[in-house]
Design an enzyme around this catalytic site. Structure first.
Site, PDB file in Angstrom:
ATOM      1  N   GLY A  76       4.437   6.211  -0.332  1.00 39.61           N
ATOM      2  CA  GLY A  76       4.255   7.498  -0.997  1.00 39.61           C
ATOM      3  C   GLY A  76       5.392   8.540  -0.357  1.00 39.61           C
ATOM      4  O   GLY A  76       5.530   8.559   0.859  1.00 39.61           O
ATOM      5  N   GLY A 116      -0.874  -0.400   5.389  1.00 38.75           N
ATOM      6  CA  GLY A 116      -0.757   0.484   6.667  1.00 38.75           C
ATOM      7  C   GLY A 116      -0.375   1.965   6.159  1.00 38.75           C
ATOM      8  O   GLY A 116       0.628   2.046   5.365  1.00 38.75           O
ATOM      9  N   GLY A 117      -1.098   2.915   6.716  1.00 34.57           N
ATOM     10  CA  GLY A 117      -0.657   4.188   6.283  1.00 34.57           C
ATOM     11  C   GLY A 117      -0.633   4.644   4.793  1.00 34.57           C
ATOM     12  O   GLY A 117      -1.595   4.379   4.109  1.00 34.57           O
ATOM     13  N   ASP A 118       0.687   5.118   4.069  1.00 32.78           N
ATOM     14  CA  ASP A 118       0.706   5.053   2.941  1.00 32.78           C
ATOM     15  C   ASP A 118       1.689   4.253   2.059  1.00 32.78           C
ATOM     16  O   ASP A 118       2.360   4.326   1.252  1.00 32.78           O
ATOM     17  CB  ASP A 118       1.465   6.748   2.599  1.00 32.78           C
ATOM     18  N   GLU A 119       1.562   2.900   2.872  1.00 31.32           N
ATOM     19  CA  GLU A 119       2.340   1.817   2.476  1.00 31.32           C
ATOM     20  C   GLU A 119       1.612   0.823   1.892  1.00 31.32           C
ATOM     21  O   GLU A 119       0.587   0.247   2.330  1.00 31.32           O
ATOM     22  CB  GLU A 119       3.024   1.313   3.520  1.00 31.32           C
TER      23      GLU A 119
END
Length: 208
Positions: A76, A116-119
């Site tokens: 993102g 992970g995160g925005d991945e």
């Protein structure tokens, strides 16, 4: 004598009910723990562990009719700014909507993983139109993702219309192992973000 037999039978029935309930509860707990081990707690999507187990299975199904498996590595754009400006609660809700939009864009036909995160990573199998370093089918999927994200959503009266950057790796041209494919997709993603975000790049263009 009848009353004694009745009491014994009643005890057996109660014992069976208790044992049955304990087995059912144990299985439910095992299923819950297994789900938690293989899924992201925020979005309920399959996680990195699940991805590493699933991709080899997809690769093993490649055949002469459908020789390619595609990997979309999605990040993102400007997610950190959303967390900084609106707080982590809004950021978490944003990621939940983001994940849902990805699934909608695929008509729920392919697996989306939050790694992970925005991945996020999407595995697209049964590809038979990968010619000269591109796939029309993958291009249409990516365009659907971009369009659905741009439609946006509202959280606490704040409207978001996000974009994403995407790196594409293709089995077998860009690798035959999970790590190799993921690494090449990640490198393509890096170039996509470097080139202005809201963009997608095939791995073969990075190394050509």
């Amino acid at each position: 004598m009848t009353s004694v037999e009745s009491t014994v039978d009643d005890c057996k029935e109660k014992s069976f009910v208790i044992v049955s309930r304990e087995i059912t509860e144990k299985r439910a707990l095992e299923n819950q723990l297994k789900f938690m081990a293989y899924h992201d707690s925020l979005t309920s999507l399959p996680n990195r562990r699940s991805f590493y187990e699933d991709l080899p299975e997809y690769i093993s199904t490649a055949c002469s009719a459908f020789p390619n498996v595609g990997l979309l590595y999605i990040d993102g754009d400007n997610f950190k700014a959303i967390n900084d400006q609106y707080g982590h609660d809004v950021g978490d809700q944003f990621l939940t909507y983001f994940a849902e939009k990805l699934q909608i864009s695929l008509d729920y036909k392919f697996n989306v993983y939050r790694i992970g995160g925005d991945e996020f990573v999407i595995i697209v199998d049964q590809i038979n139109d990968y010619v000269n370093g591109r796939s029309n089918g993958l291009d249409k999927i990516i365009q659907s993702i971009q369009e659905n994200l741009r439609k946006g959503w509202t959280i606490d009266d704040f409207y978001f219309s996000p974009t994403s950057s995407i790196g594409v790796a293709m089995f077998p041209d860009d690798g035959s192992s999970v790590d190799e494919l993921l690494d090449n997709a990640d490198q393509a993603l890096y170039i996509a973000k470097k080139n202005g975000k809201n963009n997608y790049i095939y791995s073969n263009t990075v190394h050509s």
